[in-house]
Enzyme design. Sequence first.
Site, PDB file in Angstrom:
ATOM      1  N   HIS A 355      50.682  45.890  39.033  1.00 19.14           N
ATOM      2  CA  HIS A 355      51.027  44.462  39.163  1.00 19.14           C
ATOM      3  C   HIS A 355      50.925  43.670  37.876  1.00 19.14           C
ATOM      4  CE1 HIS A 355      51.178  44.306  43.614  1.00 19.14           C
ATOM      5  NE2 HIS A 355      50.335  45.313  43.515  1.00 19.14           N
ATOM      6  N   ARG A 544      47.983  30.241  39.303  1.00 22.23           N
ATOM      7  CA  ARG A 544      46.770  30.299  38.494  1.00 22.23           C
ATOM      8  C   ARG A 544      47.038  29.702  37.110  1.00 22.23           C
ATOM      9  NH1 ARG A 544      42.225  33.061  40.706  1.00 22.23           N
ATOM     10  NH2 ARG A 544      41.345  32.829  38.630  1.00 22.23           N
ATOM     11  N   THR A 651      55.824  35.399  42.806  1.00 18.14           N
ATOM     12  CA  THR A 651      56.297  35.300  44.192  1.00 18.14           C
ATOM     13  C   THR A 651      56.439  33.829  44.578  1.00 18.14           C
ATOM     14  OG1 THR A 651      53.989  35.673  44.804  1.00 18.14           O
ATOM     15  CG2 THR A 651      55.497  37.513  45.099  1.00 18.14           C
TER      16      THR A 651
HETATM   17  C1  26W Z   1      40.485  43.463  37.039  1.00 18.98           C
HETATM   18  C2  26W Z   1      40.942  42.058  36.919  1.00 18.98           C
HETATM   19  C3  26W Z   1      42.266  41.862  37.539  1.00 18.98           C
HETATM   20  C4  26W Z   1      42.373  41.061  38.656  1.00 18.98           C
HETATM   21  C5  26W Z   1      43.599  40.883  39.253  1.00 18.98           C
HETATM   22  C6  26W Z   1      43.375  42.475  37.028  1.00 18.98           C
HETATM   23  C7  26W Z   1      44.596  42.289  37.628  1.00 18.98           C
HETATM   24  C8  26W Z   1      44.713  41.504  38.725  1.00 18.98           C
HETATM   25  C9  26W Z   1      46.046  41.331  39.412  1.00 18.98           C
HETATM   26  C10 26W Z   1      46.841  42.604  39.315  1.00 18.98           C
HETATM   27  C11 26W Z   1      46.778  40.184  38.851  1.00 18.98           C
HETATM   28  C12 26W Z   1      47.892  39.753  39.743  1.00 18.98           C
HETATM   29  O1  26W Z   1      47.684  39.103  40.751  1.00 18.98           O
HETATM   30  N1  26W Z   1      49.126  40.076  39.367  1.00 18.98           N
HETATM   31  C13 26W Z   1      50.263  39.454  39.972  1.00 18.98           C
HETATM   32  O2  26W Z   1      50.766  40.269  41.027  1.00 18.98           O
HETATM   33  C14 26W Z   1      51.829  39.614  41.707  1.00 18.98           C
HETATM   34  C15 26W Z   1      52.200  40.467  42.893  1.00 18.98           C
HETATM   35  O3  26W Z   1      52.839  41.622  42.475  1.00 18.98           O
HETATM   36  C16 26W Z   1      52.988  39.368  40.765  1.00 18.98           C
HETATM   37  O4  26W Z   1      53.981  38.655  41.462  1.00 18.98           O
HETATM   38  C17 26W Z   1      52.530  38.553  39.565  1.00 18.98           C
HETATM   39  O5  26W Z   1      53.576  38.428  38.627  1.00 18.98           O
HETATM   40  C18 26W Z   1      51.334  39.222  38.923  1.00 18.98           C
HETATM   41  O6  26W Z   1      50.802  38.412  37.889  1.00 18.98           O
END
Ligand code: 26W
Length: 811
Positions: A355, A544, A651
């Site tokens: 993601h 965010r 999204t």
């Molecule tokens: C370990 C810390 C951490 C926490 C959360 C790393 C990564 C995340 C998530 C993967 C971040 C996230 O929410 N990504 C988002 O995912 C959505 C669903 O696929 C996408 O639409 C967004 O573009 C993306 O930023």
Amino acid sequence: MKDIKSDIKENFIEKLKSFQGKSLEDANNIDKYRALSGMVRDELGKRWVETNSQYNKEKIKQVYYLSIEFLLGKLLISNLINLDLYHNYKEALEELGINIDEIEEIEPDAGLGNGGLGRLAACFLDSMATLGIPGHGCGIRYKYGLFDQRIVDGQQVEYPDNWLKDGSMWEYRKQEKEVEVKFYGNFWAEKKDDGYETHFEDYQSILAVPYDIPIAGYKNNTVNTLRLWSAEVAENEFDFSEFNKGDYLKAVEYSRSVEAISEILYPDDNHYQGKELRLKQQYFFVSASIQSIINRCKKKNQSIAHIDELVAIHINDTHPAIAIAELMRILMDDEGFEWNDAWRVTTNTISYTNHTIMPEALEKWPIDLFKNLLPRIYHIIEEINKRFIEMISIKYPDDLRKIKAMSIIEDGQVKMANLAIIGSNSVNGVAKIHSEILKKQVFKDFYDWCPFLFNNKTNGITHRRWLIKSNPELSDLITRTIGNGWIDHPIDLGKILKYEKDSKFQKEISSIKYNNKVILAKLIEEEMGIKVNPKAIFDVHIKRIHSYKRQLLNLFHIIDLYNRLKENPNLEIHPRVFIFGGKAAQSYYIAKETIKLIHSVAEVINNDEEIEDKIKVIFLENYRVSLAEKLFPAADVSEQISTASKEASGTGNMKFMMNGAVTIGTMDGANIEILEEVGEDNIIIFGLSANEVMDYYHNGGYNAWEVYNSDIRIKRIMDSLVDGTFSKGQKDKYRNLFNYLLINNDEYFVLKDFDSYIKAQNKVEALFKDRNTWNKMCINNIARSGKFSSDRTINEYSVGIWKVAPFVVKN
Ligand code: 26W
């Protein structure tokens, strides 16, 4: 036959008595909420039992979606809609003088997620149930969800979100299905003639207790399960001898340390910190989930040897990637599998979605921490890695760089993305461009090694929550115009295109938008005491707070507009309300400074009499699912302005589009596919492309100071951050933001994209003034949003990854 509504009213009054011990006259909204959700629970329960019994009778493949976040929001109305009871209940309650929307307000949001990843998981549950996919969520029942954000003196302050304090109406504690999860201890393997004998001793045992939440499909009798695990002390772990010695405090301390595992959701979005508690959370819910999946198969007398034919396990980002090692452990240590058989079954079962490409989000655990907490799991990962390296060394004998990059254990760390790829049968990105970046850059070595592993599944959103529930007027107009086929086949939204030039239809679309803006304006006035003009352009930036999402770029456009108005008070502009919402991670300094600056700019502009109501700047506190439901329907302009290549999909962009807002955006994430759907007349694109951004990263050539020195508008904006314009008496209040952009050379190209953004914003203004054109753009956006229903996405996962077919639950 007695009519349905009379039944509802009677049952409701009965429920008030039996649940709350109250008469209708004495009942307050809390009582009414409990009675009403109790009735919905009864309906869900019947279908749930039936669904499970039919799943159990037949050999149907089940999907388990493992996610460390599920951002559900409120469930009352969404459940009523899916059970096809909404209208009857709403009207029956109205006859009792009760407004169902006021009752819904009582329910706390289930905020068990940070943002995109968690909300996607929630939309997927809704779509799986609706499409009849036997698909279940597995996660953590956090005692505290994402913090409550309050704004105090223009700054974010975090408060605990104690969402369970009055209990939840939707969860069922399933004590009898608890399992044990083991941490720490000593693990060793002893060589024997016929292989190895393994020993695991002195571990700490923790109880995982499931709380199940029913997930109803839309009008189809299917009720799937979201299983959230809670950590509790295992009876035999209490050291009673200590306890009897009177060491009561120690016992309490111990139980606190256990319960801490499911206490809080880490409030980080895209930023990884190597905290032991977080790894504990991951193993805790993964181990409990895999054990319960295996237990379920055994209960049905299904052979574990072919578990890959009966089960698909999906890991939502790398947070549950440890599932690969855990399944290996259970198959070998508990079920007696040989390594090769266990590996074949495991990799056939597990699939992985990435993601984010933000490097700071990639999970890497220090070996010592990992090995100490999970000795057996570490041992298995070592073995997976050893065998993998042996294999690729044959293919790339001299390429040390490649072997290092692909290794799971490297540089003193365990790299979870590498484990996820090596242990899965599918790796997907969440929008076309994102999947391409994974193949060509982030995971290039893996792609070259095994190209058919990689695929794309563009994200989607459930139109049941994000259109039918949140924008009932628009949804009714669509149904009146083209019938209700679009609800089951959202692509049919395209049928409203026939009316894009129809002036009556245009007027209706625009008056629905206006009504939604009036509702939002009322909320803004109630919450903030600021009056906004519903005839103004509502320009909305909600997500965010993060540097790459570039709230600062939006703010710089506002400041520039303000400067122009101050210079020329007669400048004709269409009034605009700029609306922001979003939370910053507690420790993310720049994000918190951004919130502060938005408030400082708002303070100056909103109180400048010369500006009248030409511009208003609003920051809505505590952005969350239920607030989002009020914002999307009221937006004219959707801000999707991330630095190209950084937003995996987005999204929110889809939610805006579906509600008829026009996107101003970069060629990033799913914006590109929105452009493909609506065509360039119906979206406003600006800024550097992903290739240009990457090119600067690799080859340099961007100097923020040069932009500062050559564009007088930018110089003026930047200087106003450090001359007290927005911080009376505190000249240096925003010095750090100034330095961040100029001295650190603006890593997200805010200044570089400024000129192009202003031109795009001028285009927005011109288009909005031409009402016919704007209405046509709105209609086109709604009409072409069908592709972005998560039903399409889930169908693609089911066919392309999980190999699972829908199952019709009979009534
Ligand atoms: C370990 C810390 C951490 C926490 C959360 C790393 C990564 C995340 C998530 C993967 C971040 C996230 O929410 N990504 C988002 O995912 C959505 C669903 O696929 C996408 O639409 C967004 O573009 C993306 O930023």
